[in-house]
Design a protein around this motif. Structure first.
Motif, PDB file in Angstrom:
ATOM      1  N   UNK B 238       0.856  -1.203   0.000  1.00 41.46           N
ATOM      2  CA  UNK B 238       0.000   0.000   0.000  1.00 41.46           C
ATOM      3  C   UNK B 238       0.885   1.244   0.000  1.00 41.46           C
ATOM      4  N   UNK B 239       1.914   1.210   0.834  1.00 41.12           N
ATOM      5  CA  UNK B 239       2.859   2.331   0.947  1.00 41.12           C
ATOM      6  C   UNK B 239       3.432   2.725  -0.418  1.00 41.12           C
ATOM      7  N   UNK B 240       3.976   1.719  -1.121  1.00 38.94           N
ATOM      8  CA  UNK B 240       4.640   2.017  -2.406  1.00 38.94           C
ATOM      9  C   UNK B 240       3.674   2.589  -3.438  1.00 38.94           C
ATOM     10  N   UNK B 241       2.410   2.225  -3.309  1.00 45.29           N
ATOM     11  CA  UNK B 241       1.450   2.696  -4.316  1.00 45.29           C
ATOM     12  C   UNK B 241       1.018   4.142  -4.080  1.00 45.29           C
ATOM     13  N   UNK B 242       1.394   4.721  -2.951  1.00 48.03           N
ATOM     14  CA  UNK B 242       0.896   6.077  -2.669  1.00 48.03           C
ATOM     15  C   UNK B 242       1.476   7.142  -3.601  1.00 48.03           C
ATOM     16  N   UNK B 243       2.427   6.770  -4.458  1.00 46.95           N
ATOM     17  CA  UNK B 243       2.851   7.744  -5.487  1.00 46.95           C
ATOM     18  C   UNK B 243       1.648   8.158  -6.340  1.00 46.95           C
ATOM     19  N   UNK B 244       0.708   7.239  -6.534  1.00 53.02           N
ATOM     20  CA  UNK B 244      -0.468   7.550  -7.369  1.00 53.02           C
ATOM     21  C   UNK B 244      -1.252   8.714  -6.758  1.00 53.02           C
ATOM     22  N   UNK B 245      -1.613   8.546  -5.494  1.00 59.50           N
ATOM     23  CA  UNK B 245      -2.449   9.545  -4.840  1.00 59.50           C
ATOM     24  C   UNK B 245      -1.730  10.864  -4.609  1.00 59.50           C
ATOM     25  N   UNK B 246      -0.435  10.782  -4.334  1.00 57.81           N
ATOM     26  CA  UNK B 246       0.308  12.022  -4.116  1.00 57.81           C
ATOM     27  C   UNK B 246       0.433  12.827  -5.408  1.00 57.81           C
ATOM     28  N   UNK B 247       0.708  12.134  -6.500  1.00 56.41           N
ATOM     29  CA  UNK B 247       0.714  12.835  -7.790  1.00 56.41           C
ATOM     30  C   UNK B 247      -0.650  13.471  -8.044  1.00 56.41           C
ATOM     31  N   UNK B 248      -1.702  12.712  -7.747  1.00 55.49           N
ATOM     32  CA  UNK B 248      -3.058  13.208  -8.003  1.00 55.49           C
ATOM     33  C   UNK B 248      -3.345  14.460  -7.175  1.00 55.49           C
ATOM     34  N   UNK B 249      -2.932  14.452  -5.910  1.00 57.11           N
ATOM     35  CA  UNK B 249      -3.135  15.640  -5.066  1.00 57.11           C
ATOM     36  C   UNK B 249      -2.439  16.857  -5.669  1.00 57.11           C
ATOM     37  N   UNK B 250      -1.203  16.641  -6.110  1.00 59.15           N
ATOM     38  CA  UNK B 250      -0.446  17.746  -6.692  1.00 59.15           C
ATOM     39  C   UNK B 250      -1.131  18.249  -7.969  1.00 59.15           C
ATOM     40  N   UNK B 251      -1.612  17.320  -8.766  1.00 62.79           N
ATOM     41  CA  UNK B 251      -2.286  17.710 -10.015  1.00 62.79           C
ATOM     42  C   UNK B 251      -3.598  18.440  -9.729  1.00 62.79           C
ATOM     43  N   UNK B 282      -5.195  14.138   3.997  1.00 58.66           N
ATOM     44  CA  UNK B 282      -5.741  15.489   3.826  1.00 58.66           C
ATOM     45  C   UNK B 282      -7.042  15.659   4.609  1.00 58.66           C
ATOM     46  N   UNK B 283      -7.864  14.621   4.572  1.00 61.29           N
ATOM     47  CA  UNK B 283      -9.143  14.687   5.301  1.00 61.29           C
ATOM     48  C   UNK B 283      -8.914  14.743   6.813  1.00 61.29           C
ATOM     49  N   UNK B 284      -7.918  13.953   7.275  1.00 61.63           N
ATOM     50  CA  UNK B 284      -7.611  13.996   8.722  1.00 61.63           C
ATOM     51  C   UNK B 284      -7.175  15.396   9.129  1.00 61.63           C
ATOM     52  N   UNK B 285      -6.473  16.066   8.218  1.00 62.10           N
ATOM     53  CA  UNK B 285      -6.005  17.439   8.492  1.00 62.10           C
ATOM     54  C   UNK B 285      -7.123  18.459   8.217  1.00 62.10           C
ATOM     55  N   UNK B 286      -8.306  17.925   7.867  1.00 58.87           N
ATOM     56  CA  UNK B 286      -9.468  18.770   7.553  1.00 58.87           C
ATOM     57  C   UNK B 286      -9.203  19.741   6.412  1.00 58.87           C
ATOM     58  N   UNK B 287      -8.405  19.267   5.439  1.00 62.97           N
ATOM     59  CA  UNK B 287      -8.145  20.089   4.261  1.00 62.97           C
ATOM     60  C   UNK B 287      -9.038  19.698   3.094  1.00 62.97           C
ATOM     61  N   UNK B 288      -9.874  18.670   3.287  1.00 61.88           N
ATOM     62  CA  UNK B 288     -10.800  18.257   2.228  1.00 61.88           C
ATOM     63  C   UNK B 288     -11.994  17.553   2.856  1.00 61.88           C
ATOM     64  N   UNK B 289     -13.142  17.677   2.193  1.00 62.24           N
ATOM     65  CA  UNK B 289     -14.324  16.951   2.660  1.00 62.24           C
ATOM     66  C   UNK B 289     -14.719  15.880   1.649  1.00 62.24           C
TER      67      UNK B 289
END
Lengths: 439, 439
Positions: B238-251, B282-289
C-alpha cells in the motif's frame, strides 16, 4: 541500476508542432498520380467522389508548411501527444555498445500505435464538411481501430471492411472496433456489388486489402455524405504523421542529441514518413548529416527488391496509378505478424525520396525482428509491435557495428507501436514455432 | 469538438513525490498480524525467511513519510510516471451531466497497470540486499508480469507460480512473463512439496491463489538468496502505491480541482490505497471533505458483505493471520474477468480505514461494469481493464446522480489499467454471452 537523468525527454502540450511539414514542396519532380482509364494526371475532381475537399487539396498541395487546425492539435492530447523521446539505456548496456540509442514512443497512444495522428486529422476535416460516415479497409486491424476510435470524437460513423482472413483470425480487433461503435464487415462482403462479384466467383476467398479498398470506395462513392479514408500511402497521410518527426527534432534539440542514424519501419510508409520527413528537410538545409534508414520485411521488400514505376494502389486495379516502388499490384506477401507492413507498394513520397538517395533501405526476416523485439522488451519493459520490431532490429545492428568499431554513434529509431494486442506472434516465437518469412 | 485546455494535467519528472505516505502512522489502533501457530503478534523475525530486511521494516513501520530511494524514483520513469490526470470531457458530454469527471491514468505504464509501482520498490530493496531471485504467485497475470519486467531492470530472476486455470486460459500472459525472462510454473506444480502434496490428492485441480502463495513462499524459505514478493494486501505494498495519490493531489492543486468524490476499485486494495490514502491524510487534516469510495465486484464483496476479523491471507492457512474484512479464507469467488479483484480478504490498512468510517464501499455485477467500460472506451478512446471498469461504473453513477440533482460535483477516479491484454471479456460482453457475477 542508476539511470541517467536524460533518459526521457518530454514536451509540454504547448510545444506540439503547429504546422505539418509537406515533403512534396521539396520534391519538384514528383510524378503525379494517373487516372487509370485515361492515363492522364488525376484531377482534383477525380478524388472528390471519395475524399472531402480539404483532403483532396492537401493531397495535391506543394505548400511546405500547412497549419494544423487548433481542434486537431487539442485532440492530439487524447492520443497522449506529445510523445516522449526515451533513451534505451538498458538495451545499450545489454549490447555493451558505445552507441547511444533513443526511441520515439508512438506506443503511448491509447490505440497503441501512430495511426491515430492521421485518423484524427481526416475525421476533423470530414466532420467540418458535414460528412457523417467514413469507410475504410483494414488488414491486421490497427488502422480500422484508429479510425473508429477517433471518428467517435467527432460524431462520425465508421464502416470498416476487414480482410476476411484477419476478421476470422483476430476477433479481438473486431471487438475493439465494435466497442468504438464501428460497423465491421468481413471483406469480401455481401454489402457491396464488388464484394458480391468476388464472392460469386470465389466464395471461399480469405480476401485481400485490395478487395477491401474497392468495397470501402464503392460505399463512399454511392453516398454524398460518406467519404473514404486511407491510413497510409497517400501524401496527405504522410503529411499528418509529421508531428512525430517534428516533436523528435525539438526533443533532440533540447537534449543536444545529434543523430547519426534515424530508423523506422516501412510498409505503406506512414510511420517512416512521419518520423523522418522533417529530418530530410533538415538535411536539405545541411543542418544534419544523419543517415535515414527504412526497414522493411523480407516478405514485402518493395524498396529493396521492387521497381520504381506506375502501379495500382489496390489489387483490383481500381485506384489511380501511383509512381512508386512496387512488387506489382498482384503480389501477395507471405502472411507475417507485421500485418501493417504487408503491402505491395510504397508511398510515392517515400519512393521519390528513396529514388533521390535521401534514405537507405534494409530488409529482415520476421524471425530476426522478433528476436530483436524480445531483447528490447526484456531490456526496456515495452513490448514492440511486430512492425516496430523491424526498426528495433536495425537499431540493434547499428549499435553492434559501433561495438566493433568503437564509435560512439547516436541512433534514434521510431517505436511505431506496442504489441500487447498482438502477442500471438511472440507466443509463436517463444515456443519456437514461428516460420521464416523470406521470399 | 473543441476540448478545454485543462483536459490533461501532467507533471514533470522532478515533481514526482520524494516520500511515500504511510497510513499506518495515522492508525494507532491497527491490529497486528498474528503468528498462525502461537496466535501472538508476528515478530520481524517471522517475516525474514521470506522478505528482505527493508521490506520487513516497512511492513511494521509507523513512520508517516518514508523516503523513496532515488534509484526507485529514477526508474519510475520507466513506468511512464508521473502519470497524467485527465478530464473525461467526452464522457461528461455523453452523460449530459453537470458533474466534472477526472481520471488518473495508471494505464500509461508499459505494463498497462499500476502494479509496477510496488514491484519496482520491492525489486530495488531485494537487489540492494543481494537477493538474486524473487518468487511470487499470480492469478490473472498482471502482478507476475509486473514483477518479471521490473526485476529485470535490477538483474533479479523471477519465478512465478501462476494459478493453473489462468495458466491454461491466458497463454499470452505467460508469453509476456517468458519474454521478460521469468520462469513460470502452473500451480499446483511439481517443483514444491506443497504443490506435489496438492496434486497427489487432487491431480485435476485448476489451482488457487492460496495454493500459489504457499508454493512461492516455500521456494523463498528454502534459499537464503531468494525472497518472496507480494503484489497487494500488505502494508508495504500500500505504501509504495501512494505515489499515485500524491501525484493526483499535486495535479488537483495545480488544476484547482476540489474533488467531491475519489473513487477506485478494490480487490486486495493496492490500487485503492495508492490512490486514496494521501487524500485520507488530507481529510484527517481537515483540508478536504471529499468522499472516498471503494468499488468491489459482487463476486468478491469483502467490504460490503464480509466481516472484520482475523483471517488467513491464503486458502491453505499458512500465512500470518491478518485483521481484515474477509469472506473467509475458504471462500472461492466466482470466475470473473476482473481477476485482480478476486480475493477473499482486504488489505488490513484499507479494512481499518473502512472500520473507522474513512470510506464507503459499493459493489457491482460484472455486466454493469463492462457496460460502463464500453461507454468509457467509446467516449475517451481508452479501453479500461476489467478491474478499472468498477471505478468507471461508480463514477458514472455519481455523475448521473448529479444530472438528477443538478449539482456540479467533481468526481476523480483511478483508471488502474488498460484492458488491451484482456479483450476476451469485452468480446463476451459485446457478443451478449457474458454471465452475471452476482453471488
Amino acid at each position: 541500476m542508476a539511470i541517467p537523468k536524460d533518459s526521457r525527454i518530454t514536451l509540454d502540450a504547448e510545444e506540439m508542432p503547429r504546422k505539418w511539414y509537406n515533403l512534396a514542396a521539396d520534391m519538384p519532380d514528383l510524378a503525379p498520380p494517373l487516372n487509370p482509364s485515361t492515363r492522364e494526371p488525376v484531377k482534383p475532381e477525380d478524388f472528390k467522389p471519395i475524399f472531402c475537399n480539404a483532403i483532396v487539396e492537401q493531397e495535391g498541395s506543394k505548400k511546405r508548411f500547412i497549419d494544423i487546425p487548433e481542434e486537431v492539435r487539442d485532440n492530439l492530447v487524447f492520443l497522449n501527444r506529445p510523445a516522449p523521446l526515451q533513451r534505451a539505456y538498458h538495451l545499450e548496456k545489454i549490447l555493451k555498445t558505445p552507441a547511444r540509442i533513443y526511441f520515439k514512443r508512438e506506443d503511448m497512444s491509447p490505440l497503441g500505435s501512430h495511426k491515430g495522428n492521421t485518423a484524427l486529422a481526416q475525421a476533423y476535416y470530414n466532420a467540418e464538411e458535414g460528412i457523417h460516415t467514413l469507410t475504410t479497409e483494414t488488414g491486421a486491424g490497427q488502422w480500422g481501430t484508429a479510425l473508429a476510435m477517433v471518428s467517435n470524437l467527432f460524431d462520425i460513423d465508421t464502416t470498416v471492411f476487414m480482410v476476411k482472413g484477419s476478421y476470422n483470425q483476430k476477433p479481438l480487433r473486431k471487438t475493439l472496433m465494435h466497442m468504438y461503435g464501428a460497423k465491421v464487415h468481413a471483406s469480401p462482403s455481401t454489402v457491396t456489388e464488388f464484394g458480391r462479384k468476388v464472392l460469386s466467383t470465389n466464395p471461399d476467398t480469405s480476401g485481400s486489402l485490395g478487395i477491401a479498398i474497392s468495397e470501402a470506395c464503392e460505399v463512399a462513392m454511392k453516398d454524398d455524405n460518406t467519404c473514404y479514408s486511407l491510413g497510409s500511402v497517400l501524401n496527405h497521410v504522410m503529411l499528418h504523421q509529421t508531428v512525430i518527426g517534428q516533436e523528435t527534432l525539438e526533443q533532440m534539440r533540447i537534449g543536444e542529441i545529434e543523430p547519426d542514424y534515424m530508423i523506422a519501419c516501412v510498409g505503406g510508409g506512414s510511420n517512416f514518413a512521419g518520423f523522418t520527413f522533417p529530418m530530410m528537410y533538415e538535411k536539405m538545409k545541411e543542418r544534419s548529416k544523419c543517415e535515414i534508414i527504412a526497414v522493411e520485411p523480407e516478405a514485402a521488400p518493395s524498396l529493396t527488391e521492387g521497381e520504381m514505376r506506375y502501379d495500382y494502389g489496390d489489387t483490383g486495379g481500381m485506384t489511380p496509378l501511383l509512381m512508386m516502388y512496387t512488387l506489382g499490384s498482384e503480389f501477395i506477401p507471405k502472411s507475417i505478424h507485421a500485418g501493417g507492413l504487408r503491402y505491395h507498394g510504397m508511398s510515392p513520397l517515400v519512393s521519390a525520396a528513396y529514388d533521390n538517395g535521401m534514405l537507405t533501405a534494409v530488409s529482415y526476416d520476421q524471425l530476426q525482428t522478433f528476436e530483436a523485439g524480445v531483447m528490447f522488451a526484456k531490456a526496456e519493459g515495452i513490448v514492440p509491435a511486430p512492425e516496430s520490431c523491424h526498426a528495433v532490429k536495425a537499431a540493434i545492428d547499428k549499435a553492434l557495428e559501433c561495438k566493433v568499431t568503437g564509435e560512439e554513434k547516436t541512433i534514434v529509431f521510431c517505436l511505431s507501436g506496442h504489441g500487447l494486442v498482438d502477442l500471438y506472434g511472440y507466443d509463436q516465437y517463444m515456443e519456437g514455432t514461428m516460420q521464416s518469412s523470406s521470399i
